[in-house]
Write an enzyme that holds these catalytic residues in place. Structure first.
Site, PDB file in Angstrom:
ATOM      1  N   ALA A  96       0.839  -1.202   0.000  1.00  0.00           N
ATOM      2  CA  ALA A  96       0.000   0.000   0.000  1.00  0.00           C
ATOM      3  C   ALA A  96       0.877   1.256   0.000  1.00  0.00           C
ATOM      4  O   ALA A  96       0.621   2.202  -0.738  1.00  0.00           O
ATOM      5  CB  ALA A  96      -0.917  -0.014   1.206  1.00  0.00           C
ATOM      6  N   LYS A 115      23.573 -31.593 -17.131  1.00  0.00           N
ATOM      7  CA  LYS A 115      22.114 -31.666 -17.083  1.00  0.00           C
ATOM      8  C   LYS A 115      21.640 -32.717 -16.081  1.00  0.00           C
ATOM      9  O   LYS A 115      22.330 -33.694 -15.822  1.00  0.00           O
ATOM     10  CB  LYS A 115      21.565 -32.043 -18.472  1.00  0.00           C
ATOM     11  CG  LYS A 115      21.980 -31.108 -19.578  1.00  0.00           C
ATOM     12  CD  LYS A 115      21.116 -29.887 -19.640  1.00  0.00           C
ATOM     13  CE  LYS A 115      19.771 -30.172 -20.246  1.00  0.00           C
ATOM     14  NZ  LYS A 115      19.616 -29.793 -21.623  1.00  0.00           N
ATOM     15  N   LYS A 173      31.365 -23.161 -15.152  1.00  0.00           N
ATOM     16  CA  LYS A 173      32.154 -22.209 -15.943  1.00  0.00           C
ATOM     17  C   LYS A 173      33.541 -22.057 -15.336  1.00  0.00           C
ATOM     18  O   LYS A 173      33.658 -21.912 -14.110  1.00  0.00           O
ATOM     19  CB  LYS A 173      31.466 -20.832 -15.937  1.00  0.00           C
ATOM     20  CG  LYS A 173      30.066 -20.867 -16.490  1.00  0.00           C
ATOM     21  CD  LYS A 173      29.376 -19.535 -16.308  1.00  0.00           C
ATOM     22  CE  LYS A 173      27.960 -19.637 -16.844  1.00  0.00           C
ATOM     23  NZ  LYS A 173      27.151 -18.461 -16.533  1.00  0.00           N
ATOM     24  N   CYS A 223     -23.797 -26.802 -12.605  1.00  0.00           N
ATOM     25  CA  CYS A 223     -23.149 -28.097 -12.861  1.00  0.00           C
ATOM     26  C   CYS A 223     -22.369 -28.504 -11.605  1.00  0.00           C
ATOM     27  O   CYS A 223     -21.540 -27.735 -11.111  1.00  0.00           O
ATOM     28  CB  CYS A 223     -22.206 -27.971 -14.050  1.00  0.00           C
ATOM     29  SG  CYS A 223     -21.141 -29.400 -14.265  1.00  0.00           S
ATOM     30  N   TYR A 278       3.936   1.458  -1.108  1.00  0.00           N
ATOM     31  CA  TYR A 278       4.585   1.518  -2.415  1.00  0.00           C
ATOM     32  C   TYR A 278       3.620   2.132  -3.440  1.00  0.00           C
ATOM     33  O   TYR A 278       3.992   3.002  -4.213  1.00  0.00           O
ATOM     34  CB  TYR A 278       4.995   0.105  -2.844  1.00  0.00           C
ATOM     35  CG  TYR A 278       5.656   0.035  -4.195  1.00  0.00           C
ATOM     36  CD1 TYR A 278       7.039   0.061  -4.316  1.00  0.00           C
ATOM     37  CD2 TYR A 278       4.900  -0.061  -5.355  1.00  0.00           C
ATOM     38  CE1 TYR A 278       7.652   0.003  -5.554  1.00  0.00           C
ATOM     39  CE2 TYR A 278       5.505  -0.119  -6.606  1.00  0.00           C
ATOM     40  CZ  TYR A 278       6.874  -0.093  -6.693  1.00  0.00           C
ATOM     41  OH  TYR A 278       7.470  -0.145  -7.922  1.00  0.00           O
ATOM     42  N   LYS A 316      21.179 -24.149 -14.023  1.00  0.00           N
ATOM     43  CA  LYS A 316      20.793 -23.928 -15.424  1.00  0.00           C
ATOM     44  C   LYS A 316      19.297 -23.631 -15.450  1.00  0.00           C
ATOM     45  O   LYS A 316      18.459 -24.526 -15.310  1.00  0.00           O
ATOM     46  CB  LYS A 316      21.124 -25.136 -16.293  1.00  0.00           C
ATOM     47  CG  LYS A 316      20.880 -24.822 -17.766  1.00  0.00           C
ATOM     48  CD  LYS A 316      21.528 -25.828 -18.672  1.00  0.00           C
ATOM     49  CE  LYS A 316      21.549 -25.359 -20.120  1.00  0.00           C
ATOM     50  NZ  LYS A 316      20.245 -25.033 -20.669  1.00  0.00           N
ATOM     51  N   ARG A 335      17.819 -13.952 -27.469  1.00  0.00           N
ATOM     52  CA  ARG A 335      19.016 -14.568 -28.033  1.00  0.00           C
ATOM     53  C   ARG A 335      18.851 -14.776 -29.535  1.00  0.00           C
ATOM     54  O   ARG A 335      19.798 -14.624 -30.297  1.00  0.00           O
ATOM     55  CB  ARG A 335      19.253 -15.914 -27.338  1.00  0.00           C
ATOM     56  CG  ARG A 335      20.376 -16.710 -27.928  1.00  0.00           C
ATOM     57  CD  ARG A 335      20.603 -17.987 -27.139  1.00  0.00           C
ATOM     58  NE  ARG A 335      21.711 -18.735 -27.676  1.00  0.00           N
ATOM     59  CZ  ARG A 335      21.619 -19.593 -28.679  1.00  0.00           C
ATOM     60  NH1 ARG A 335      20.455 -19.813 -29.255  1.00  0.00           N
ATOM     61  NH2 ARG A 335      22.679 -20.238 -29.124  1.00  0.00           N
TER      62      ARG A 335
HETATM   63  S1  IVH Z   1      25.912 -19.027 -19.590  1.00  0.00           S
HETATM   64  C1  IVH Z   1      28.185 -19.412 -23.398  1.00  0.00           C
HETATM   65  N1  IVH Z   1      24.578 -19.622 -17.423  1.00  0.00           N
HETATM   66  O1  IVH Z   1      21.429 -22.044 -21.387  1.00  0.00           O
HETATM   67  C2  IVH Z   1      27.519 -19.456 -22.109  1.00  0.00           C
HETATM   68  N2  IVH Z   1      23.532 -19.967 -19.531  1.00  0.00           N
HETATM   69  O2  IVH Z   1      22.598 -23.649 -23.798  1.00  0.00           O
HETATM   70  C3  IVH Z   1      26.367 -18.580 -22.118  1.00  0.00           C
HETATM   71  N3  IVH Z   1      21.252 -20.823 -19.372  1.00  0.00           N
HETATM   72  O3  IVH Z   1      21.040 -19.874 -24.001  1.00  0.00           O
HETATM   73  C4  IVH Z   1      25.359 -18.944 -21.213  1.00  0.00           C
HETATM   74  N4  IVH Z   1      21.136 -20.897 -17.188  1.00  0.00           N
HETATM   75  O4  IVH Z   1      20.278 -18.905 -21.767  1.00  0.00           O
HETATM   76  C5  IVH Z   1      24.567 -19.593 -18.761  1.00  0.00           C
HETATM   77  N5  IVH Z   1      23.494 -20.078 -15.426  1.00  0.00           N
HETATM   78  C6  IVH Z   1      23.495 -20.047 -16.757  1.00  0.00           C
HETATM   79  C7  IVH Z   1      22.364 -20.453 -17.508  1.00  0.00           C
HETATM   80  C8  IVH Z   1      22.436 -20.403 -18.900  1.00  0.00           C
HETATM   81  C9  IVH Z   1      20.487 -21.119 -18.313  1.00  0.00           C
HETATM   82  C10 IVH Z   1      20.841 -20.937 -20.782  1.00  0.00           C
HETATM   83  C11 IVH Z   1      21.318 -19.772 -21.609  1.00  0.00           C
HETATM   84  C12 IVH Z   1      21.766 -20.329 -22.914  1.00  0.00           C
HETATM   85  C13 IVH Z   1      21.580 -21.786 -22.755  1.00  0.00           C
HETATM   86  C14 IVH Z   1      22.824 -22.416 -23.285  1.00  0.00           C
END
Ligand code: IVH
Length: 671
Positions: free
Chosen positions: A37, A319, A295, A436, A39, A119, A140
């Site tokens: 409220a 995955k 990464k 119904c 806000y 992911k 993308r």
């Molecule tokens: S990094 C080159 N980090 O997965 C690396 N991607 O197959 C760039 N995705 O299109 C992506 N979670 O949108 C990265 N924690 C994450 C992610 C992620 C989901 C998606 C991303 C990309 C696809 C890659």
């Protein structure tokens, strides 16, 4: 904010900053400091000032998150740096091979540091800031070219329209990439609303995020609670990080949302632990994920590693096993919902999917059944996405034996034999009979559900019996039940009957937001119900509303306002609300005078276990109190959750009353 009222420019500036800070607290940190409220009041004041002083218009203003004119088609955005995809790994062995490849390529022996992330199963986007101002958003697309969704992404509250330079200077240009997602809970809400409106459901949260973002009319995007998590970079001009971890930290400092679950890992051993933990937490996460992303942390190593066939050598997606299985459709059963919509449901040969036995799946609607060519007797692939209802991904026509047959929607309602019709431009068939029993059953179940009146013990079978025997014909009838009537039902002992009655009795005191949600008004999910309850004093107040007033409520756009007005204009609905009130259902409004915390200022610190911050704040407001974000002498009560820090210390110094979460809940009668 102490801007003088006669200096509109500085009041506007102050309000924009203040609202942006609250957006950050709410949408990025999930730690709101003020009530909805309050806000809404700030935002309404800003809208008013901007209307009176159009010379101060600014696309970065928080009022611009509503989504303006619809576009004819999306423009194309060429990504400065291509948006790559990720190679997949499906086992620990494959992840070890990934590391081996890195070692060979770099001729490297020592330990390699990684960042492990979830992911996220959403849609990838790039957001561009110039001198800290949001200037462009794109999808993308094919990696090289995406769609220009600048207007759409502007409506996403976790996308700051200005970066914060408080902790670190902002880069001249920042291209940040991330995933737009729709949380699971919101996905279910959006789908329920689509069914009610006669539009096709989204099969999973990913599709719903993509569908919501890629709307030519950004106002539709604005009505969907999308979220952005940033996870990688394009060009960054004016800031140099050494590691990916540092880049993520800088993003967070600029006010961008990153996933708090991201983890710096010293070795693959740590990465494997992360993968295991996230896998176990997967179902409980508020959003859908399909694995983890690993990464290499050093950006220098990333640069040296480069890419191969559109994927970086420095990252891999580990995955989870897909939650899919093959089975056979025994039968297709039309099922009638709360609004009369008839959904085809597949009864399946029971099959285990990711540890859960699935024996039915939604086929969504007849268009979908035809498009996927799904027939009774078909072998099919089913997928379960978290706690979302399983769905049929595809059929296998080449495995047909000739005994399969096409399903047709019946001309009569399978429950009441009422008329079934399909309105123009709708994909759903509906039963048109207002009484119904299937509709009544579903309405009762919705009324009793956790997010509405939360009546324990009023399960599916019991509701079916109550309706079949004509004991309950509308919501108000629930409040006329007694022990004698209940014990006459199958499998109902005296004790359970008493418990159920106690639950029903207690629901008379529910809060207004739950009550409004429980009524099952189209488009009024939990979020909208909360916004309505913050605005209106009572159900009667809402029944007397106007379009103009509804449009003042946060999250209520023209379409939602229209369906609410339709609801309140219907004499049957008005009569039902009246009957509920006569039966003693008196929902409590959010500003309760004489509440248990009337006039008190409350501060929460540390993390709460059994309620979210937002719920806790809502409780305080309901009990007539207010919440504050910092501890001072004017605070009456400090609620200390786990790992409470400096605020707790300060409270002790000031001699304030400090209680635990349990004590707080007991105090407001929730324990
Ligand atoms: S990094 C080159 N980090 O997965 C690396 N991607 O197959 C760039 N995705 O299109 C992506 N979670 O949108 C990265 N924690 C994450 C992610 C992620 C989901 C998606 C991303 C990309 C696809 C890659």
């Amino acid at each position: 904010m102490a801007a003088p009222k006669d200096d509109p420019a500085s009041e506007i500036r102050g309000l924009r900053e203040e609202i942006a800070r609250h957006d950050f607290q709410y949408y990025v940190l999930d730690q709101p400091e003020i009530s909805d409220a309050e806000y809404d009041r700030l935002l309404a004041r800003l809208v008013e000032l901007e209307k009176a002083h159009p010379e101060h218009a600014d696309p970065s203003s928080p009022t611009q998150r509503v989504g303006g004119q619809a576009a004819e088609k999306f423009g194309i955005v060429r990504h400065t740096v291509p948006m790559l995809s990720l190679a997949n790994a499906t086992s620990r062995g494959e992840v070890e091979e990934f590391e081996e490849r890195i070692r060979r390529f770099l001729k490297l022996e020592g330990p390699i540091e990684y960042v492990a992330e979830c992911k996220l199963d959403g849609i990838a986007v790039e957001v561009v800031y110039e001198d800290g101002r949001y200037v462009q958003g794109s999808t993308r697309g094919d990696g090289a070219n995406g769609e220009d969704v600048t207007a759409n992404l502007r409506t996403v509250r976790s996308v700051p329209l200005r970066l914060s330079a408080r902790e670190r200077p902002v880069p001249r240009r920042l291209e940040v990439r991330g995933e737009v997602i729709l949380p699971k809970e919101k996905f279910l809400e959006v789908n329920a609303e689509r069914v009610a409106r006669g539009e096709p459901e989204f099969a999973n949260p990913r599709n719903s995020a993509a569908g919501s973002l890629r709307q030519l009319d950004a106002r539709i995007t604005a009505s969907r609670p999308l979220e952005l998590f940033c996870h990688s970079a394009g060009i960054v001009d004016g800031f140099e990080a050494r590691t990916h971890w540092e880049f993520l930290a800088a993003c967070a400092e600029w006010g961008l949302r990153t996933n708090p679950r991201n983890r710096l890992c010293r070795s693959l051993e740590d990465v494997a632990a992360f993968y295991g933990e996230i896998g176990r937490a997967r179902d409980a996460l508020p959003y859908e994920i399909d694995g983890t992303v690993i990464k290499v942390n050093s950006l220098e190593l990333q640069r040296r590693l480069g890419e191969v066939s559109r994927s970086p050598r420095w990252a891999v997606a580990w995955k989870f096993r897909p939650r899919q299985a093959e089975t056979r459709i025994q039968e297709i059963v039309p099922s009638v919902g709360r609004t009369g919509v008839i959904t085809p449901i597949a009864a399946l040969d029971p099959v285990a999917v990711g540890g859960v036995t699935v024996s039915s799946a939604s086929l969504h609607n007849m268009d979908e059944v035809r498009r996927k060519d799904i027939r009774v007797g078909d072998e099919v692939l089913v997928e379960r996405a978290g706690d979302v209802i399983p769905y049929v991904v595809q059929s296998f026509p080449d495995r047909r034996t000739g005994r399969e047959h096409v399903f047709e929607m019946p001309a009569e309602c399978p429950v009441c034999r009422g008329n079934v019709e399909r309105r123009e431009n709708e994909v759903y068939y509906r039963c048109t009979n207002p009484s119904c029993p299937a509709k009544i059953e579903q309405r009762l179940r919705h009324w009793a559900s956790k997010s509405a009146m939360s009546i324990d013990g009023l399960g599916e079978k019991l509701v079916a019996q109550l309706v079949a025997r004509g004991i309950v014909r509308d919501l108000a009838d629930l409040y006329r039940l007694d022990v004698d009537r209940l014990v006459a039902l199958e499998r109902m002992g005296k004790k359970s009957a008493e418990n159920l009655l106690a639950g029903i009795e207690q629901s008379k005191q529910a809060t207004l937001d739950r009550f409004l949600h429980g009524l099952g008004i189209r488009h009024v999910g939990e979020t909208t119900a909360r916004a309505l309850a913050a605005h209106y004093e009572s159900a009667d107040d809402l029944l007397a509303t106007t379009e103009e007033e509804l449009l003042e409520v946060r999250d209520v756009g023209k379409e939602v306002a229209r369906t609410i007005l339709e609801y309140v204009a219907n004499p049957e609905n008005r009569a039902e609300v009246e009957r509920l009130q006569e039966a003693g259902v008196r929902p409590r409004t959010s500003t309760r005078r004489g509440g248990k915390l009337s006039g008190k200022r409350v501060v929460f610190t540390g993390s709460l276990g059994s309620v979210t911050r937002q719920e806790a704040q809502a409780i305080v407001e309901r009990e007539g109190g207010t919440t504050a974000s910092s501890v001072s002498k004017s605070v009456d009560l400090v609620v200390a959750g786990e790992a409470a820090g400096s605020k707790l210390k300060k409270a002790a110094e000031l001699g304030l009353r400090v209680v635990s979460e349990e004590e707080f809940l007991a105090l407001v009668g929730r324990r």
